[in-house]
Scaffold this motif. Structure first.
Motif, PDB file in Angstrom:
ATOM      1  N   GLU A 445       0.872  -1.169   0.000  1.00  0.00           N
ATOM      2  CA  GLU A 445       0.000   0.000   0.000  1.00  0.00           C
ATOM      3  C   GLU A 445       0.912   1.223   0.000  1.00  0.00           C
ATOM      4  OE1 GLU A 445      -0.850   0.509   4.793  1.00  0.00           O
ATOM      5  OE2 GLU A 445      -2.309  -0.551   3.559  1.00  0.00           O
ATOM      6  N   TRP A 446       0.353   2.354  -0.348  1.00  0.00           N
ATOM      7  CA  TRP A 446       1.165   3.561  -0.501  1.00  0.00           C
ATOM      8  C   TRP A 446       0.928   4.506   0.672  1.00  0.00           C
ATOM      9  CZ3 TRP A 446       4.987   3.405  -3.850  1.00  0.00           C
ATOM     10  CH2 TRP A 446       4.904   2.488  -4.897  1.00  0.00           C
ATOM     11  N   VAL A 447       2.008   4.884   1.316  1.00  0.00           N
ATOM     12  CA  VAL A 447       1.967   5.786   2.461  1.00  0.00           C
ATOM     13  C   VAL A 447       2.207   7.208   1.955  1.00  0.00           C
ATOM     14  CG1 VAL A 447       2.988   6.376   4.684  1.00  0.00           C
ATOM     15  CG2 VAL A 447       2.876   3.977   3.944  1.00  0.00           C
ATOM     16  N   GLU A 448       1.190   8.056   2.033  1.00  0.00           N
ATOM     17  CA  GLU A 448       1.345   9.437   1.580  1.00  0.00           C
ATOM     18  C   GLU A 448       2.305  10.181   2.509  1.00  0.00           C
ATOM     19  OE1 GLU A 448      -2.218  11.592   0.941  1.00  0.00           O
ATOM     20  OE2 GLU A 448      -3.114  10.083  -0.374  1.00  0.00           O
ATOM     21  N   LEU A 449       3.275  10.875   1.899  1.00  0.00           N
ATOM     22  CA  LEU A 449       4.243  11.632   2.680  1.00  0.00           C
ATOM     23  C   LEU A 449       3.924  13.123   2.711  1.00  0.00           C
ATOM     24  CD1 LEU A 449       7.548   9.912   1.508  1.00  0.00           C
ATOM     25  CD2 LEU A 449       6.136   9.370   3.492  1.00  0.00           C
ATOM     26  N   GLY A 450       3.379  13.632   1.617  1.00  0.00           N
ATOM     27  CA  GLY A 450       3.071  15.054   1.587  1.00  0.00           C
ATOM     28  C   GLY A 450       2.688  15.513   0.198  1.00  0.00           C
ATOM     29  N   THR A 451       2.140  16.706   0.122  1.00  0.00           N
ATOM     30  CA  THR A 451       1.719  17.312  -1.139  1.00  0.00           C
ATOM     31  C   THR A 451       2.350  18.689  -1.243  1.00  0.00           C
ATOM     32  OG1 THR A 451      -0.390  16.129  -1.102  1.00  0.00           O
ATOM     33  CG2 THR A 451      -0.249  18.072  -2.525  1.00  0.00           C
ATOM     34  N   ALA A 452       2.883  19.006  -2.411  1.00  0.00           N
ATOM     35  CA  ALA A 452       3.526  20.304  -2.630  1.00  0.00           C
ATOM     36  C   ALA A 452       3.670  20.527  -4.126  1.00  0.00           C
ATOM     37  CB  ALA A 452       4.884  20.366  -1.932  1.00  0.00           C
ATOM     38  N   SER A 453       4.294  21.643  -4.488  1.00  0.00           N
ATOM     39  CA  SER A 453       4.616  21.944  -5.883  1.00  0.00           C
ATOM     40  C   SER A 453       6.123  22.078  -6.030  1.00  0.00           C
ATOM     41  CB  SER A 453       3.938  23.246  -6.326  1.00  0.00           C
ATOM     42  OG  SER A 453       4.536  24.368  -5.672  1.00  0.00           O
ATOM     43  N   ASN A 454       6.609  21.992  -7.268  1.00  0.00           N
ATOM     44  CA  ASN A 454       8.037  22.189  -7.509  1.00  0.00           C
ATOM     45  C   ASN A 454       8.506  23.536  -6.975  1.00  0.00           C
ATOM     46  OD1 ASN A 454       8.962  19.804  -8.758  1.00  0.00           O
ATOM     47  ND2 ASN A 454       8.152  20.429 -10.743  1.00  0.00           N
ATOM     48  N   ALA A 455       7.706  24.574  -7.193  1.00  0.00           N
ATOM     49  CA  ALA A 455       8.093  25.916  -6.756  1.00  0.00           C
ATOM     50  C   ALA A 455       8.225  25.992  -5.241  1.00  0.00           C
ATOM     51  CB  ALA A 455       7.082  26.941  -7.254  1.00  0.00           C
ATOM     52  N   GLU A 456       7.287  25.348  -4.522  1.00  0.00           N
ATOM     53  CA  GLU A 456       7.363  25.365  -3.060  1.00  0.00           C
ATOM     54  C   GLU A 456       8.634  24.669  -2.583  1.00  0.00           C
ATOM     55  OE1 GLU A 456       3.085  25.237  -1.014  1.00  0.00           O
ATOM     56  OE2 GLU A 456       3.399  23.598  -2.439  1.00  0.00           O
ATOM     57  N   VAL A 457       8.927  23.497  -3.123  1.00  0.00           N
ATOM     58  CA  VAL A 457      10.106  22.760  -2.689  1.00  0.00           C
ATOM     59  C   VAL A 457      11.372  23.539  -3.042  1.00  0.00           C
ATOM     60  CG1 VAL A 457      11.332  20.564  -2.762  1.00  0.00           C
ATOM     61  CG2 VAL A 457       8.848  20.587  -2.989  1.00  0.00           C
ATOM     62  N   GLU A 458      11.386  24.158  -4.221  1.00  0.00           N
ATOM     63  CA  GLU A 458      12.540  24.972  -4.621  1.00  0.00           C
ATOM     64  C   GLU A 458      12.778  26.099  -3.618  1.00  0.00           C
ATOM     65  OE1 GLU A 458      15.452  27.363  -6.163  1.00  0.00           O
ATOM     66  OE2 GLU A 458      15.040  25.269  -6.705  1.00  0.00           O
ATOM     67  N   SER A 459      11.715  26.717  -3.143  1.00  0.00           N
ATOM     68  CA  SER A 459      11.883  27.809  -2.182  1.00  0.00           C
ATOM     69  C   SER A 459      12.482  27.302  -0.877  1.00  0.00           C
ATOM     70  CB  SER A 459      10.539  28.507  -1.926  1.00  0.00           C
ATOM     71  OG  SER A 459       9.648  27.680  -1.183  1.00  0.00           O
ATOM     72  N   TRP A 460      12.116  26.082  -0.467  1.00  0.00           N
ATOM     73  CA  TRP A 460      12.690  25.511   0.750  1.00  0.00           C
ATOM     74  C   TRP A 460      14.169  25.185   0.539  1.00  0.00           C
ATOM     75  CZ3 TRP A 460       8.049  21.679   0.628  1.00  0.00           C
ATOM     76  CH2 TRP A 460       6.893  22.344   1.043  1.00  0.00           C
ATOM     77  N   ILE A 461      14.488  24.634  -0.638  1.00  0.00           N
ATOM     78  CA  ILE A 461      15.878  24.279  -0.942  1.00  0.00           C
ATOM     79  C   ILE A 461      16.761  25.516  -0.918  1.00  0.00           C
ATOM     80  CG2 ILE A 461      17.406  23.442  -2.774  1.00  0.00           C
ATOM     81  CD1 ILE A 461      15.114  21.566  -3.627  1.00  0.00           C
ATOM     82  N   ALA A 462      16.274  26.609  -1.490  1.00  0.00           N
ATOM     83  CA  ALA A 462      17.064  27.829  -1.625  1.00  0.00           C
ATOM     84  C   ALA A 462      17.533  28.377  -0.279  1.00  0.00           C
ATOM     85  CB  ALA A 462      16.269  28.893  -2.376  1.00  0.00           C
TER      86      ALA A 462
END
Length: 876
Positions: A445-462
């Motif tokens: 079964e698949w365990v959901e980890l989270g929902t986001a967009s590329n732009a949101e994740v990029e902002s966190w990485i930056a």
């Protein structure tokens, strides 16, 4: 289960024939030397198409529209005769697939026995035609194939320091993007596993004399400014060609583990120290990070090698590629002088990189950060343009899935791509009972980890872009590194090993995320913690119960135009380590030769069952057995006719020849019945279907049985209209079985890979509960008079309960409106409505509900409870 087909038993190779006999005698029984039962085993047919030069893996397979095959000659032995001593990409000239679905189209390649044969690439019915090799002059002489450069044009190969392999020596992924209608001219995109990463674009075309490359117009994409703008790439391994025709390169970032093996962040906190537990990523920004092993040995009595530290090699080269000032290039090795500005951000690597506008003068890269961060070997983008499966190489790395909210191509800007990241969890108890892998499907079964967009994740990485090696010292050591560098490094190493690296996401943040996840679900965590599963994917997945034991998942692929009912193939190169220990959800018998699983796609392109179809040999098996079976399958590629290319990375496994091989796997025909849910006292029908019969169908005799005739019994059966010469069908007196005997004398059912309906069965629900519908093949022959090897898949009949309470009228039993096996229509009026929720609430404690768990367990937790009422209401 079919081990080797009749065609395989007729192999002309003496060694292969001996091997087949041995495999047949070993499979499925305990050997005196302790071999794993069912290893090796092939559920279908297998043939050796090519062997690569000594020392080289078979990687980066690609099949052109005309049926010709290409693959990389990755890290061949330098002792091979030229040109096979140099990494390359080449075409198997002289061989073309006709896509007829059968391995009868080519004669199997003999195993290489002589030194001459072992030192080169060999091809069944052809030869290896090299297109391009490592270090070739390209782009008008401004670049070398497979060689990244610094911003000022200096070749990375010119620097001293640790390296992730020789530059250009590890070509892997190959995907061809045509620029003409015939698919005979275009660009070949090739990955190179190095640091900094490398994606080469080489123009190739096919003329009368075969495929040719145009090195003058080839280019190294990583040297474009647009690639440096995203931090470049690192350790580019295999990949995929998206349904919309763009190459997808995988960053196999082995250095990403923050905790080693199956350990967890919560385990570190419980222990009060990370000594012996932390992984390589903890030491990412340490000066000369690849030397951390030796430093830890001196610091702690029980030194350890954090998982992935060897992959920290080449980080300085990545920094120079990005424009950092090189440190001490007068000696032969790295120094501990810290790199400041320009040091790579660890959260910018370990992603799927899309090469958009691949045929433009300067293609544009996009990192799909929202698909998670791992040591990705390859993704598989499904035809719905939303679902992506992701396989990660290495020990205890997991399997992942991303589902976009809309088709990826519908987003005007790839930065806006938004969706949900999940990790697989194995849920069947059989997987943890020390069983042979050949005998156990993995239910997931698949365990959901989270929902986001590329732009949101990029902002966190930056937010971590300015972290450097200087920060490692100034954050974790009181000693001024400019006064005493050696003492500052030692102090920082000890602090980081025990307490963690505070320059990045901390242990406390991961545990806070996991605690909120448990209470509120993946969408209920605080905003500042949403980054955790996207930047620390593996560590986060562990904390919420995903199964991370999957070992070296190095291949994943399906048909390019796969539809529900088709298969997704997953190659597990070695089934050992976390998959064969005494911990976790997977505790199977060890098979060092690996396993290839396949999973049937449902209507939403989801998968829930991994079945073993190719099981490799044990390390203790004799040469004759090992010679005739695939070993350590790495990349896999599904052909248009459903066959699968299996690429080996076998290392030193005990064969009589040292070379890796390219095999072609032909799946067996599949004979199956539908599953159906029937209301109590009602009737239903299921079809008996046959698929994958490339040599047609002559006829056969088959018995279909209902395992529990007190739940449902057979009341009728009929043949498909195309079958005119038939007997029966003959139904047993108790309604438990029916026999079909038929011949396709008019040749109405020809060669096909599609589903063919042979018959329809009528069933009546006479009790309540669940029963399997099983298939027994007495005989089944193709148009050549050869027995068709089949895999039988049972159907399931779920019979709903009798009326609950008073229902909505006399005798109205619950029904299953959506056909999922749960009976949502409690009152039997043919639809789901508010009255059903109320009736379930009123009768939840009654025997009519409590004794029918399968029908009313709407939250699927294995019991009847009040949350089933809530779950039913949520379905309204």
């Amino acid at each position: 289960m079919v081990e080797f087909t009749r065609r395989r038993l007729m192999a002309t190779s003496t060694a292969a024939a001996i091997g087949v006999g041995a495999i047949g005698s070993v499979s499925g029984q305990e050997d005196e030397d302790g071999d794993t039962p069912g290893a090796p085993r092939i559920n279908g047919d297998i043939k050796r198409l090519a062997t690569t030069a000594h020392g080289a893996e078979v990687t980066g397979p690609f099949v052109f529209e005309n049926g010709e095959v290409l693959f990389s000659l990755q890290h061949p032995s330098r002792d091979n005769p030229a040109p096979y001593d140099t990494a390359a990409v080449g075409v198997l000239a002289g061989h073309q697939f006709t896509f007829n679905g059968t391995n009868d189209e080519f004669d199997e390649l003999e195993a290489p026995r002589s030194n001459e044969a072992q030192g080169q690439v060999q091809v069944a019915g052809g030869e290896y035609d090299i297109l391009v090799q490592e270090g070739d002059s390209i782009n008008g002489g401004d670049e070398r194939w497979g060689h990244p450069q610094t911003p000022d044009g200096t070749d990375i190969a010119d620097f001293v320091g640790t390296r992730y392999g020789d530059v250009g020596y590890n070509p892997d992924m190959n995907f061809f993007v045509p620029t003409d209608e015939d698919g005979l001219e275009g660009y070949l995109f090739t990955n190179n596993e190095t640091s900094p990463g490398c994606i080469s674009r080489t123009p190739i075309s096919r003329g009368e004399d075969g495929w040719e490359a145009d090195p003058d117009d080839a280019m190294e994409l990583e040297n474009l400014e647009s690639f440096r703008d995203i931090g470049g790439t690192r350790i580019n391994c295999y990949g995929d060609l998206s349904p919309w025709g763009t190459p997808m390169s995988s960053e196999e970032e082995y250095g990403h583990p923050r905790v080693s093996g199956p350990a967890t962040v919560s385990g570190i906190v419980d222990a009060g120290s990370g000594v012996g537990i932390r992984g390589a990523a903890t030491f990412w920004n340490r000066p000369n990070p690849s030397e951390i092993d030796g430093a830890l040995d001196e610091l702690f009595d029980e030194g350890w090698s954090p998982q992935g530290t060897w992959a920290l090699s080449g980080l300085e080269m990545l920094a120079y590629y990005l424009g950092a000032d090189p440190v001490d290039q007068d000696g032969d090795t790295n120094t501990t002088e810290p790199i400041g500005d320009g040091y790579p951000n660890r959260y910018r690597y370990g992603y799927i990189v899309e090469v958009t506008e691949p045929t433009a003068e300067e293609p544009t890269p996009v990192k799909h950060h929202v698909m998670g961060r791992a040591a990705f070997e390859c993704p598989e983008f499904m035809p719905d343009e939303r679902t992506v499966y992701l396989a990660s190489d290495g020990s205890s790395k997991g399997l992942y899935k991303f589902v976009a909210e809309e088709p990826i191509t519908s987003y005007d800007d790839r930065a806006d791509v938004r969706g949900t990241l999940s990790a697989a969890r194995v849920v069947n108890e059989e997987a943890a009972k020390n069983r042979p892998p050949a005998e156990v499907d993995l239910e997931i079964e698949w365990v959901e980890l989270g929902t986001a967009s590329n732009a949101e994740v990029e902002s966190w990485i930056a937010e971590y872009d300015d972290v450097s090696q200087v920060d490692y010292l100034e954050t974790h050591a009181d000693t001024d590194w400019e006064d005493d560098l050696e003492a500052a490094i030692t102090e920082a190493d000890e602090t980081v090993a025990i307490e963690g690296n505070r320059d990045y996401i901390t242990d406390e943040e991961i545990l806070a995320w996991a605690k909120q996840y448990e209470k509120r679900g993946p969408d209920g965590v605080d905003e500042e913690l949403r980054r955790v599963p996207f930047l620390e994917t593996r560590a986060a997945a562990k904390e919420v119960g995903a199964t991370i034991e999957f070992r070296k998942a190095e291949g994943i692929d399906s048909l390019d135009d796969a539809e529900p009912g088709d298969y997704l193939y997953i190659g597990i190169s070695e089934l050992n380590d976390g998959m064969s220990d005494d911990e976790g959800e997977i505790r199977m018998d060890r098979v060092d030769g690996g396993v290839v699983y396949r999973a049937q796609l449902d209507s939403e392109y989801d998968v829930s069952t991994l079945e073993p179809v190719v099981v490799g040999p044990d390390a203790t098996d004799s040469e004759s057995i090992v010679d005739a079976a695939p070993i350590n399958v790495d990349n896999v590629m599904v052909l248009d006719d459903g066959r699968v290319l299996l690429c080996e990375d076998k290392g030193s496994f005990g064969r009589s020849y040292p070379n890796d091989a390219l095999w072609v796997y032909e799946p067996p025909a599949v004979l199956e019945t539908d599953s159906v849910a029937i209301s109590h006292g009602a009737t239903g029908a299921v079809d008996l279907t046959l698929s994958s019969i490339p040599d047609g169908l002559a006829g056969g005799r088959i018995t279909v049985s209902v395992e529990h005739a007190d739940v449902a019994e057979l009341t009728g059966a009929s043949y498909h209209d195309a079958l005119e010469l038939t007997a029966g069908p003959s139904i047993s007196g108790d309604g438990s079985s029916v026999e079909f005997r038929f011949a396709d004398h008019e040749d109405e059912i020809g060669a096909t890979l599609e589903d063919v309906t042979l018959a329809t069965l009528e069933l009546e629900a006479v009790g309540t509960g669940t029963t399997d519908v099983t298939i027994d093949v007495h005989a089944l022959d193709d148009d050549d008079g050869t027995a068709i090897e089949t895999q039988s898949r049972p159907g399931v009949v779920v019979v709903g309960p009798q009326p609950v309470g008073e229902g909505s009228g006399p005798g109205r039993a619950p029904t299953d409106p959506d056909g999922d096996g749960r009976f949502e229509d409690i009152n039997g009026n043919g639809r789901l409505d508010d009255d059903d929720v109320t009736l379930l609430f009123d009768t939840l404690e009654s025997d009519s509900v409590r004794l029918n768990e399968d029908a009313f367990d709407f939250n699927e937790n294995g019991r009847i409870d009040y949350d089933d009422v809530v779950s039913l209401y949520d379905e309204l």
